[in-house]
Write a protein that holds these residues in place. Sequence first.
Motif, PDB file in Angstrom:
ATOM      1  N   LEU A  36       0.823  -1.210   0.000  1.00 33.69           N
ATOM      2  CA  LEU A  36       0.000   0.000   0.000  1.00 33.69           C
ATOM      3  C   LEU A  36       0.860   1.265   0.000  1.00 33.69           C
ATOM      4  CD1 LEU A  36      -2.786  -0.957   2.561  1.00 33.69           C
ATOM      5  CD2 LEU A  36      -2.822  -1.142   0.078  1.00 33.69           C
ATOM      6  N   GLU A  37       0.502   2.196  -0.853  1.00 30.47           N
ATOM      7  CA  GLU A  37       1.173   3.497  -0.955  1.00 30.47           C
ATOM      8  C   GLU A  37       0.145   4.593  -0.712  1.00 30.47           C
ATOM      9  OE1 GLU A  37       4.375   4.455  -1.600  1.00 30.47           O
ATOM     10  OE2 GLU A  37       5.039   2.362  -1.563  1.00 30.47           O
ATOM     11  N   PRO A  38       0.528   5.608   0.064  1.00 32.00           N
ATOM     12  CA  PRO A  38      -0.413   6.695   0.293  1.00 32.00           C
ATOM     13  C   PRO A  38      -0.608   7.537  -0.968  1.00 32.00           C
ATOM     14  CG  PRO A  38       1.695   7.182   1.313  1.00 32.00           C
ATOM     15  CD  PRO A  38       1.787   5.792   0.768  1.00 32.00           C
ATOM     16  N   VAL A  47      -3.480  12.153   3.366  1.00 29.68           N
ATOM     17  CA  VAL A  47      -3.681  10.950   2.550  1.00 29.68           C
ATOM     18  C   VAL A  47      -5.169  10.774   2.285  1.00 29.68           C
ATOM     19  CG1 VAL A  47      -3.427   8.443   2.482  1.00 29.68           C
ATOM     20  CG2 VAL A  47      -1.598   9.860   3.452  1.00 29.68           C
ATOM     21  N   GLU A  49      -6.319   8.083   0.261  1.00 28.86           N
ATOM     22  CA  GLU A  49      -6.523   6.635   0.263  1.00 28.86           C
ATOM     23  C   GLU A  49      -5.174   5.942   0.177  1.00 28.86           C
ATOM     24  OE1 GLU A  49      -8.276   4.809  -3.262  1.00 28.86           O
ATOM     25  OE2 GLU A  49      -7.900   6.645  -4.355  1.00 28.86           O
ATOM     26  N   HIS A  50      -5.170   4.656   0.447  1.00 29.58           N
ATOM     27  CA  HIS A  50      -3.977   3.836   0.291  1.00 29.58           C
ATOM     28  C   HIS A  50      -4.194   2.934  -0.921  1.00 29.58           C
ATOM     29  CE1 HIS A  50      -3.352   5.082   4.474  1.00 29.58           C
ATOM     30  NE2 HIS A  50      -2.085   5.061   4.107  1.00 29.58           N
TER      31      HIS A  50
END
Length: 138
Positions: A36-38, A47, A49-50
Amino acid sequence: MLQNSKVNTGNRIAVVLDGKTIGLVQSVEMNDSYGLEPASGIGDIHVQEHVPTIATHSLSISTLLLRKRQLEKAGIIPENGEAVLKGLVFDLEVFSKDDGTLLRKYVGVSYDSGSMSVQKHAIVVQNGQFKALDVTGA
């Protein structure tokens, strides 16, 4: 008589190559990561979403017993580094002991690292790290 319906105990873990069981596993720890990446907007530090970027499926196995004759027939015992480059893979399937249903299946599993011993008629992986291409099941 009532039967437990929410908990599976005593499951069977099979090593499968071309639809044939070639080994059994006594214990496996299955880890799935989706990298997961912000994600945020321009000029916004919060942020929103991830976002998943890459799926990584890792298996840590304790005591994997492989049937040597079946491995030799299938040609998947790597003799050296060049043999490993062939990229031979197998599937790992977890079955319910209660009714035999498939609970979880890791496909395209490759040996990454670990320790093993060769005993009479079998190859035993004491501790092994594996990587899988994909997973199905809950």
